[in-house]
Scaffold this active site. Structure first.
Site, mmCIF file in Angstrom:
data_model
loop_
_atom_site.group_PDB
_atom_site.id
_atom_site.type_symbol
_atom_site.label_atom_id
_atom_site.label_comp_id
_atom_site.label_asym_id
_atom_site.label_seq_id
_atom_site.Cartn_x
_atom_site.Cartn_y
_atom_site.Cartn_z
ATOM 1 N N SER A 117 -7.537 -7.059 -0.542
ATOM 2 C CA SER A 117 -7.467 -6.036 -1.596
ATOM 3 C C SER A 117 -7.777 -6.641 -2.959
ATOM 4 O O SER A 117 -7.406 -7.794 -3.234
ATOM 5 C CB SER A 117 -6.058 -5.454 -1.599
ATOM 6 O OG SER A 117 -5.880 -4.644 -2.723
ATOM 7 N N TYR A 141 2.547 -5.785 -1.496
ATOM 8 C CA TYR A 141 1.323 -5.568 -0.703
ATOM 9 C C TYR A 141 0.268 -6.613 -1.065
ATOM 10 O O TYR A 141 -0.327 -7.264 -0.192
ATOM 11 C CB TYR A 141 0.793 -4.151 -0.975
ATOM 12 C CG TYR A 141 -0.557 -3.846 -0.367
ATOM 13 C CD1 TYR A 141 -0.700 -3.643 1.001
ATOM 14 C CD2 TYR A 141 -1.698 -3.742 -1.171
ATOM 15 C CE1 TYR A 141 -1.942 -3.346 1.560
ATOM 16 C CE2 TYR A 141 -2.938 -3.439 -0.622
ATOM 17 C CZ TYR A 141 -3.057 -3.247 0.735
ATOM 18 O OH TYR A 141 -4.291 -2.958 1.276
ATOM 19 N N LYS A 145 -1.329 -9.815 1.138
ATOM 20 C CA LYS A 145 -2.774 -9.973 1.354
ATOM 21 C C LYS A 145 -3.197 -11.392 0.959
ATOM 22 O O LYS A 145 -3.958 -12.045 1.665
ATOM 23 C CB LYS A 145 -3.550 -8.952 0.515
ATOM 24 C CG LYS A 145 -3.493 -7.533 1.054
ATOM 25 C CD LYS A 145 -4.291 -7.427 2.341
ATOM 26 C CE LYS A 145 -4.403 -6.023 2.866
ATOM 27 N NZ LYS A 145 -4.808 -5.967 4.279
#
Ligand SMILES: NC(=O)c1ccc[n+]([C@@H]2O[C@H](COP(=O)([O-])OP(=O)(O)OC[C@H]3O[C@@H](n4cnc5c(N)ncnc54)[C@H](O)[C@@H]3O)[C@@H](O)[C@H]2O)c1
Length: 328
Positions: A117, A141, A145
């Site tokens: 991302s 998040y 990643k």
């Protein structure tokens, strides 16, 4: 020989499977169907219902299906879950990715593709964001990643597992032929919310932050058509089959669109005026996030086909209409 796609029954995964099948690849999908759908896996891909963290199952699949490359898409996208139940999130995002990477290395698989991302950069220090910009993830998040990206770097150095990491912003749109689209339940993605409002399934669209230092005051984001994102995975696989080295690349067109631009385009496509309501900025949101695209174009044989916002949203609207008609 086959390509294993974990999470292949999901939004990006189903488009990736179509792309791989279209290129003549043999495809095996491993998906626990937590947010994906059995119907979303197109034939003749094989769907194995199971968990990406199940090492015994992974070993069995990698050996019996003669897997030569792994694309690891399985994982939850929901940032609120990462705050409400952080340990479950660690397990889903990082621990299970570790199992997939470890099983791949142990079974001698030398090719790995991972959709990461643009959130790994955190608040942008420059625009557009190049791959060498410092990473300062601001959400769990993004942190997970980045952890997987690091694991891949170390696995390459230690075991020779070559990889391509593709950092995406907002993936949107649907298969141009109408074979797949975004069906994830409860998604709060701007595009999905705007489309649901356009079809009368929501009464308004909240816009978080209308006083940013941008031309129309709303945030500018990096959108990519899901079929172009899928094609980037295929281009990454081809790169890894050649003499290519491991790469970390932005999966981007190098341009951004504001939240209001997205809503205006949906209004025009749907021929309907929508109720747009200004809300306060959300913590962690930044005014603009647009990635540089020169490296992916230089490194991969990837030619985006659907970069116009109108096309991205037009395909998404067509899918939404078809899904609504099927449900009626
Ligand atoms: N959609 C985006 O805008 C976007 C942007 C950047 C990166 N990504 C990444 O792309 C990947 C796919 O995202 P998506 O939008 O298709 O989400 P999605 O929820 O539609 O798909 C995820 C798939 O993984 C499956 N899954 C989840 N946990 C699993 C597990 N433990 N074992 C096996 N299967 C499991 C789900 O059932 C689902 O089919 C994710 O890693 C996501 O972080 C997505």
């Amino acid at each position: 020989m086959s390509v294993l796609v974990t999470g292949g029954a999901g939004y990006l995964g189903s488009h990736l499977v179509l792309e791989l099948l279209g290129a003549g690849e043999e495809v095996v999908v491993l998906d626990n169907l937590s947010t994906g759908f059995e119907w979303a896996v197109p034939e003749p891909a094989e769907l194995i219902v199971g968990d990406a963290g199940d090492r015994l199952l992974l070993n069995h699949v990698l050996r019996t299906r003669k897997v030569e490359a792994v694309m690891h898409l399985a994982g939850a996208l929901a940032p609120p879950a990462s705050v409400a139940d952080p340990l479950a999130y660690y397990l889903d995002q990082t621990v299970k990715a570790r199992e997939v990477i470890a099983a791949s290395a142990a079974n001698g698989i030398g090719r790995f593709v991972f959709p990461s991302s643009l959130a790994v950069y955190g608040p942008p220090t420059c625009l557009p964001l190049g791959e060498d910009a410092p990473c300062a993830p601001a959400t769990p998040y993004a942190l997970h990643k980045l952890a997987v990206e690091r694991m891949l770097g170390e696995a390459d150095a230690a075991y020779g597992l070559s990889y391509v990491v593709l950092r995406f912003g907002h993936i949107a749109g649907a298969d141009p032929l109408g074979r797949a689209g975004q069906s994830t339940i409860g998604t709060t993605h701007l595009v999905k919310v705007a489309l649901q409002a356009a079809l009368g399934r929501r009464d308004h669209i909240p816009v978080f932050g209308t006083d940013y230092d941008t031309p129309d005051g709303t945030g500018i984001r990096d959108f990519i058509h899901v079929s172009d994102a899928a094609a980037a995975h295929l281009a990454a696989l081809r790169h890894l089959r050649g003499p290519g080295r491991s790469l970390t690349l932005n999966g981007s067109y190098g341009e951004g669109h504001s939240v209001l631009e997205v809503i205006d385009t949906v209004q025009r496509l749907a021929g309907r005026v929508l109720d747009v309501r200004a809300r306060a900025r959300r913590p962690g949101d930044v005014p603009s996030l647009v990635a540089a695209a020169s490296r992916i174009r230089a490194e991969l044989d990837w030619r985006p086909r659907f970069s116009a916002l109108q096309i991205i949203l037009g395909h998404a609207l067509a899918w939404e209409r078809r899904s609504a008609a099927a449900a009626a």
